[in-house]
Design a protein around this motif. Structure first.
Motif, PDB file in Angstrom:
ATOM      1  N   LEU A   1       0.821  -1.196   0.000  1.00 57.93           N
ATOM      2  CA  LEU A   1       0.000   0.000   0.000  1.00 57.93           C
ATOM      3  C   LEU A   1       0.858   1.250   0.000  1.00 57.93           C
ATOM      4  N   LYS A   2       1.844   1.290   0.867  1.00 58.57           N
ATOM      5  CA  LYS A   2       2.649   2.502   0.983  1.00 58.57           C
ATOM      6  C   LYS A   2       3.348   2.860  -0.324  1.00 58.57           C
ATOM      7  N   GLU A   8       2.529  12.793   1.242  1.00 61.44           N
ATOM      8  CA  GLU A   8       1.590  13.438   2.166  1.00 61.44           C
ATOM      9  C   GLU A   8       0.452  12.521   2.612  1.00 61.44           C
ATOM     10  N   ASP A   9       0.335  11.343   2.045  1.00 65.36           N
ATOM     11  CA  ASP A   9      -0.705  10.387   2.406  1.00 65.36           C
ATOM     12  C   ASP A   9      -0.207   9.485   3.531  1.00 65.36           C
ATOM     13  N   SER A  10      -1.132   8.753   4.140  1.00 68.44           N
ATOM     14  CA  SER A  10      -0.723   7.825   5.192  1.00 68.44           C
ATOM     15  C   SER A  10      -1.602   6.581   5.178  1.00 68.44           C
ATOM     16  N   ALA A  11      -1.061   5.519   5.750  1.00 66.66           N
ATOM     17  CA  ALA A  11      -1.771   4.244   5.832  1.00 66.66           C
ATOM     18  C   ALA A  11      -1.510   3.641   7.203  1.00 66.66           C
ATOM     19  N   GLY A  12      -2.510   2.940   7.715  1.00 66.70           N
ATOM     20  CA  GLY A  12      -2.337   2.259   8.988  1.00 66.70           C
ATOM     21  C   GLY A  12      -3.349   1.145   9.138  1.00 66.70           C
ATOM     22  N   ALA A  40      -3.097  -1.855  -8.662  1.00 64.55           N
ATOM     23  CA  ALA A  40      -1.691  -2.155  -8.369  1.00 64.55           C
ATOM     24  C   ALA A  40      -1.595  -3.396  -7.486  1.00 64.55           C
ATOM     25  N   TRP A  41      -2.529  -3.533  -6.552  1.00 63.66           N
ATOM     26  CA  TRP A  41      -2.573  -4.729  -5.703  1.00 63.66           C
ATOM     27  C   TRP A  41      -2.821  -5.970  -6.555  1.00 63.66           C
ATOM     28  N   ARG A  42      -3.823  -5.902  -7.430  1.00 68.08           N
ATOM     29  CA  ARG A  42      -4.122  -7.048  -8.304  1.00 68.08           C
ATOM     30  C   ARG A  42      -2.933  -7.394  -9.195  1.00 68.08           C
ATOM     31  N   ASP A  43      -2.271  -6.366  -9.720  1.00 67.37           N
ATOM     32  CA  ASP A  43      -1.131  -6.577 -10.615  1.00 67.37           C
ATOM     33  C   ASP A  43       0.025  -7.283  -9.919  1.00 67.37           C
ATOM     34  N   SER A  44       0.082  -7.193  -8.598  1.00 63.18           N
ATOM     35  CA  SER A  44       1.151  -7.852  -7.848  1.00 63.18           C
ATOM     36  C   SER A  44       0.874  -9.348  -7.662  1.00 63.18           C
ATOM     37  N   LYS A  45      -0.267  -9.801  -8.174  1.00 69.03           N
ATOM     38  CA  LYS A  45      -0.670 -11.213  -8.106  1.00 69.03           C
ATOM     39  C   LYS A  45      -0.691 -11.741  -6.669  1.00 69.03           C
TER      40      LYS A  45
END
Length: 90
Positions: A1-2, A8-12, A40-45
């Motif tokens: 995700l990161k 400037e965005d954040s994830a937790g 992008a998540w899907r593309d990472s299989k």
């Protein structure tokens, strides 16, 4: 995700298998940003799917209410087939 976020965005972690992303100043581009991150998540299989709930924080609404709206949209995504992005409508 990161890797998909701007500086400037954040994830937790928000729960067991749930994460909260805060994308600053995206407004009407929130859903396209979420779609890009999910793709992008899907593309990472991965071995898992990604269901996303999107809510844009609006003036006069508490952060808690914005998170609740995103959570409702997340559960809509999960209950309508998973591996999709749903946006809060209210």
């Amino acid at each position: 995700l990161k890797a998909q976020l701007r500086p400037e965005d954040s994830a937790g972690r928000y729960g067991g298998d749930e994460f909260l992303l805060v994308l600053k100043a995206v407004g009407d581009e929130a859903r396209p940003a979420a779609e890009r991150i999910a793709q992008a998540w899907r593309d990472s299989k991965p071995r898992t799917t990604m269901s996303v709930g999107v809510a844009v924080h609006r003036f006069g609404i508490t952060a808690e209410d914005t998170v609740k709206r995103a959570d409702t949209a997340l559960y809509e995504a999960k209950h309508t087939g998973r591996d999709r992005v749903c946006e809060a409508t209210n």
